[in-house]
Design an enzyme around this catalytic site. Structure first.
Site: not given
Ligand code: NAP
Length: 304
Positions: A132, A135-136
């Site tokens: 992701c 997200c990261d």
């Protein structure tokens, strides 16, 4: 045992929309989700084709849909459906927390990211490996990252990482991307490097990922690439095992087979969204969820 008219398995776009419809139809209904609301769509860096929004991150859109669903239906997160059995006209669900009886069920359990199956992959998840970029991605700003895969997801991850200042390369096993043309053009315009005909054979590091071993399938050459992060986007596998064990018909790629009413081969059993295969578009999953819930309503009213 708690009794319901309809239980929806999975709280992605299809499940949440089915929940909005089932709740508003006045059915005694529940969504059971093994992780958190939103599903894989939470990981989409940006969605440009959902009507009503010119551009919106997946996480934000799914939060809105989740909030709307909560107005009409209870959603139990971190609860996993382990088994569904048919008992006369009822379906009996066993989860890791409780047992339920329901007249109808809608499988909206989506897909799980496919793994590469190389050495180091399991070990370094969360330590440099991610699925992701939204997200990261920021963890890797100004650092070296590879995206593995050649589809829409890989292309979108690479573009998002590039946009936020990550030094990103794509590694793809063939000599052409299967992503949509507009994404390929953008990758080209942005000058994101692509290592063609290349597969990743091993991931190495200590506390975090440090390098990957790669192999060129055309030249036969092996190499080592120093990287801080790896975003894996090599497709998805349908989560259809529980449905299949119940007796629901699946196709050769393990997607649930439905008719145009999103009904499976079993009475009272419906399916919607990515679990049914097809075009994997958020708007389509929402539409299928809505249709499945409307048809489940008709079924419940017929049976009760
Ligand atoms: P995908 O379209 O199935 O592409 C997977 C990619 O990974 C392919 O390029 C494939 O290579 C490669 N691959 C598969 N197994 C591999 C392995 N073991 N090692 C190395 N490479 C491997 O998957 P996706 O990109 O996750 O997309 C899934 C679905 O969601 C698709 O239907 C896609 O269109 C849809 N989607 C749509 C959007 C959008 O509309 N904007 C965004 C994201 C996803 P080959 O090409 O050689 O097979």
């Amino acid at each position: 045992m708690e009794e319901y008219d309809v239980i929806i398995v999975g709280a992605g776009p299809a499940g949440l929309t089915a929940g909005i419809y089932a709740g508003r139809e006045g059915l005694k209904s529940l969504i059971i989700e093994k992780n958190v609301k939103g599903g894989n769509a939470n990981t989409a860096p940006v969605i440009l084709n959902y009507p009503g929004f010119n551009s919106i991150p997946g996480l934000e859109l799914l939060k809105k849909i989740g909030k709307q669903a909560e107005k009409y239906i209870e959603i139990r997160e971190s609860e996993e459906v382990l088994e569904v059995q048919k008992n006369n006209k009822k379906l009996l669900l066993t989860t890791n927390k409780a047992k339920y009886s329901t007249t109808a069920i809608i499988f909206c359990s989506g897909t799980t990211y496919r793994k590469l199956g190389v050495k180091g992959e399991t070990e370094f998840v969360g330590k440099g490996i991610s699925y992701c970029s939204i997200c990261d991605g920021m963890l890797f700003k100004d650092r070296e990252v590879i995206v593995v895969g050649g589809g829409n997801s890989a292309a979108e991850h690479a573009l998002h990482l590039h946009d936020i200042g990550v030094n990103v390369k794509i590694i793809h096993r063939r000599d052409a991307l299967r992503a949509q043309d507009y994404l390929i053009k953008k990758i080209d315009d942005e000058g994101i490097p692509i290592l063609w005909n290349t597969v990743l054979t091993e991931i190495e590091g200590d506390m975090f990922v440090k390098s990957v071993k790669i192999h060129n399938r055309k030249t036969g050459e092996d190499d080592v690439l120093k990287v801080n992060g790896i975003f894996i986007a090599v497709g998805e596998n349908p989560n259809s095992k529980i449905a299949s064990e119940l007796g629901v018909e699946i196709n050769s790629n393990n997607y649930i087979i439905t008719d145009k009413y999103y009904k499976t081969n079993m009475d009272g059993v419906f399916a919607a969204g990515d679990i049914t295969g097809g075009v994997n578009q958020l708007i389509v999953s929402c539409g299928e969820g809505a249709a499945a819930a409307v048809n489940a309503y008709d079924y419940v009213k017929q049976v009760e």
